[in-house]
Scaffold this motif. Structure first.
Motif, PDB file in Angstrom:
ATOM      1  N   ASN A  43      27.356  33.526  26.434  1.00  0.00           N
ATOM      2  CA  ASN A  43      27.950  32.284  25.951  1.00  0.00           C
ATOM      3  C   ASN A  43      28.043  31.205  27.023  1.00  0.00           C
ATOM      4  N   VAL A  44      27.681  29.981  26.665  1.00  0.00           N
ATOM      5  CA  VAL A  44      27.816  28.830  27.564  1.00  0.00           C
ATOM      6  C   VAL A  44      29.230  28.284  27.420  1.00  0.00           C
ATOM      7  N   PHE A  45      29.990  28.266  28.531  1.00  0.00           N
ATOM      8  CA  PHE A  45      31.386  27.836  28.516  1.00  0.00           C
ATOM      9  C   PHE A  45      31.599  26.448  29.103  1.00  0.00           C
ATOM     10  N   GLY A  46      30.639  25.931  29.857  1.00  0.00           N
ATOM     11  CA  GLY A  46      30.825  24.615  30.471  1.00  0.00           C
ATOM     12  C   GLY A  46      29.519  23.856  30.555  1.00  0.00           C
ATOM     13  N   VAL A  47      29.580  22.544  30.308  1.00  0.00           N
ATOM     14  CA  VAL A  47      28.430  21.657  30.462  1.00  0.00           C
ATOM     15  C   VAL A  47      28.912  20.364  31.105  1.00  0.00           C
ATOM     16  N   ARG A  48      28.042  19.746  31.907  1.00  0.00           N
ATOM     17  CA  ARG A  48      28.397  18.484  32.553  1.00  0.00           C
ATOM     18  C   ARG A  48      27.127  17.725  32.887  1.00  0.00           C
ATOM     19  N   PHE A  49      27.062  16.468  32.450  1.00  0.00           N
ATOM     20  CA  PHE A  49      25.972  15.587  32.868  1.00  0.00           C
ATOM     21  C   PHE A  49      26.199  15.222  34.324  1.00  0.00           C
ATOM     22  N   LEU A  50      25.123  15.137  35.107  1.00  0.00           N
ATOM     23  CA  LEU A  50      25.255  14.754  36.505  1.00  0.00           C
ATOM     24  C   LEU A  50      24.720  13.350  36.725  1.00  0.00           C
ATOM     25  N   ASP A  51      23.439  13.187  36.961  1.00  0.00           N
ATOM     26  CA  ASP A  51      22.890  11.888  37.353  1.00  0.00           C
ATOM     27  C   ASP A  51      22.144  11.156  36.236  1.00  0.00           C
ATOM     28  N   GLY A  52      22.326  11.545  35.015  1.00  0.00           N
ATOM     29  CA  GLY A  52      21.599  10.928  33.915  1.00  0.00           C
ATOM     30  C   GLY A  52      20.295  11.631  33.610  1.00  0.00           C
ATOM     31  N   GLN A  53      19.807  12.446  34.541  1.00  0.00           N
ATOM     32  CA  GLN A  53      18.583  13.206  34.324  1.00  0.00           C
ATOM     33  C   GLN A  53      18.803  14.704  34.452  1.00  0.00           C
ATOM     34  N   SER A  54      20.010  15.102  34.834  1.00  0.00           N
ATOM     35  CA  SER A  54      20.315  16.516  35.052  1.00  0.00           C
ATOM     36  C   SER A  54      21.589  16.909  34.324  1.00  0.00           C
ATOM     37  N   ASP A  61      28.064  34.869  31.814  1.00  0.00           N
ATOM     38  CA  ASP A  61      27.327  35.742  32.744  1.00  0.00           C
ATOM     39  C   ASP A  61      27.585  35.413  34.214  1.00  0.00           C
ATOM     40  N   GLY A  62      28.400  34.379  34.498  1.00  0.00           N
ATOM     41  CA  GLY A  62      28.726  34.007  35.865  1.00  0.00           C
ATOM     42  C   GLY A  62      27.710  33.101  36.528  1.00  0.00           C
ATOM     43  N   VAL A  63      26.661  32.753  35.805  1.00  0.00           N
ATOM     44  CA  VAL A  63      25.581  31.935  36.348  1.00  0.00           C
ATOM     45  C   VAL A  63      25.838  30.459  36.075  1.00  0.00           C
ATOM     46  N   VAL A  64      25.497  29.638  37.068  1.00  0.00           N
ATOM     47  CA  VAL A  64      25.523  28.184  36.941  1.00  0.00           C
ATOM     48  C   VAL A  64      24.075  27.726  36.980  1.00  0.00           C
ATOM     49  N   GLN A  65      23.691  26.868  36.035  1.00  0.00           N
ATOM     50  CA  GLN A  65      22.301  26.433  35.923  1.00  0.00           C
ATOM     51  C   GLN A  65      22.218  24.915  35.940  1.00  0.00           C
ATOM     52  N   LEU A  66      21.189  24.404  36.598  1.00  0.00           N
ATOM     53  CA  LEU A  66      20.879  22.981  36.599  1.00  0.00           C
ATOM     54  C   LEU A  66      19.610  22.795  35.778  1.00  0.00           C
ATOM     55  N   THR A  67      19.659  21.902  34.773  1.00  0.00           N
ATOM     56  CA  THR A  67      18.532  21.660  33.876  1.00  0.00           C
ATOM     57  C   THR A  67      18.091  20.211  33.964  1.00  0.00           C
ATOM     58  N   ASP A  68      16.780  20.002  34.003  1.00  0.00           N
ATOM     59  CA  ASP A  68      16.196  18.662  33.969  1.00  0.00           C
ATOM     60  C   ASP A  68      16.179  18.208  32.515  1.00  0.00           C
ATOM     61  N   LEU A  69      16.849  17.096  32.213  1.00  0.00           N
ATOM     62  CA  LEU A  69      16.941  16.635  30.832  1.00  0.00           C
ATOM     63  C   LEU A  69      15.642  16.025  30.319  1.00  0.00           C
ATOM     64  N   VAL A  70      14.772  15.571  31.209  1.00  0.00           N
ATOM     65  CA  VAL A  70      13.504  14.977  30.792  1.00  0.00           C
ATOM     66  C   VAL A  70      12.539  16.065  30.320  1.00  0.00           C
ATOM     67  N   THR A  71      12.414  17.140  31.103  1.00  0.00           N
ATOM     68  CA  THR A  71      11.473  18.210  30.767  1.00  0.00           C
ATOM     69  C   THR A  71      12.121  19.353  29.991  1.00  0.00           C
ATOM     70  N   GLY A  72      13.439  19.488  30.081  1.00  0.00           N
ATOM     71  CA  GLY A  72      14.141  20.601  29.460  1.00  0.00           C
ATOM     72  C   GLY A  72      14.060  21.879  30.263  1.00  0.00           C
ATOM     73  N   ALA A  73      13.456  21.820  31.442  1.00  0.00           N
ATOM     74  CA  ALA A  73      13.257  23.006  32.281  1.00  0.00           C
ATOM     75  C   ALA A  73      14.452  23.264  33.197  1.00  0.00           C
ATOM     76  N   ALA A  74      14.719  24.540  33.421  1.00  0.00           N
ATOM     77  CA  ALA A  74      15.729  24.918  34.408  1.00  0.00           C
ATOM     78  C   ALA A  74      15.190  24.589  35.791  1.00  0.00           C
ATOM     79  N   VAL A  75      15.963  23.846  36.562  1.00  0.00           N
ATOM     80  CA  VAL A  75      15.556  23.446  37.905  1.00  0.00           C
ATOM     81  C   VAL A  75      16.011  24.481  38.924  1.00  0.00           C
TER      82      VAL A  75
END
Length: 112
Positions: A43-54, A61-75
């Motif tokens: 389950n995803v418990f937290g989300v936050r926009f960063l710079d408008g593109q991330s 699961d204890g993991v923190v992930q950064l995603t590129d909003l343009v490509t949808g890929a995990a950075v």
């Protein structure tokens, strides 16, 4: 489980039990813009926009992930917590803090 508005109010992100993050058009009737398949295993418990593109997300699961909003890929992803990672707070446009059930805070650094 989690929702966050972009800084300009144009987008809304929602994290859910199916491990996806949905991006909604913030104007009008909140139309679904995209559904991001994360690398989270729970389950995803937290989300936050960063710079408008991330977007940063954290999960049971204890993991923190950064995603590129343009490509949808995990950075990048960080195994930051020994228990669930539940909250994210932005520190400007390029840094954030997370907290989890393990009583630890983490400050992953997404960009040099």
């Amino acid at each position: 489980n989690a929702v966050a508005w972009s800084a300009d109010g144009a987008l809304l992100a929602s994290g859910s039990d199916d491990t996806t993050v949905c991006i909604w058009d913030g104007e009008g009737h909140l139309a679904l813009r995209s559904q991001l398949q994360t690398m989270h295993l729970a389950n995803v418990f937290g989300v936050r926009f960063l710079d408008g593109q991330s977007l940063a997300s954290c999960s049971l699961d204890g993991v923190v992930q950064l995603t590129d909003l343009v490509t949808g890929a995990a950075v990048h992803s960080w195994d930051s917590h020994r228990g669930a990672a539940q909250k994210i707070a932005a520190l400007g446009e390029a840094a954030f803090l997370t907290c989890g059930e393990d009583g630890r805070g983490a400050r992953p650094r997404p960009r040099p």
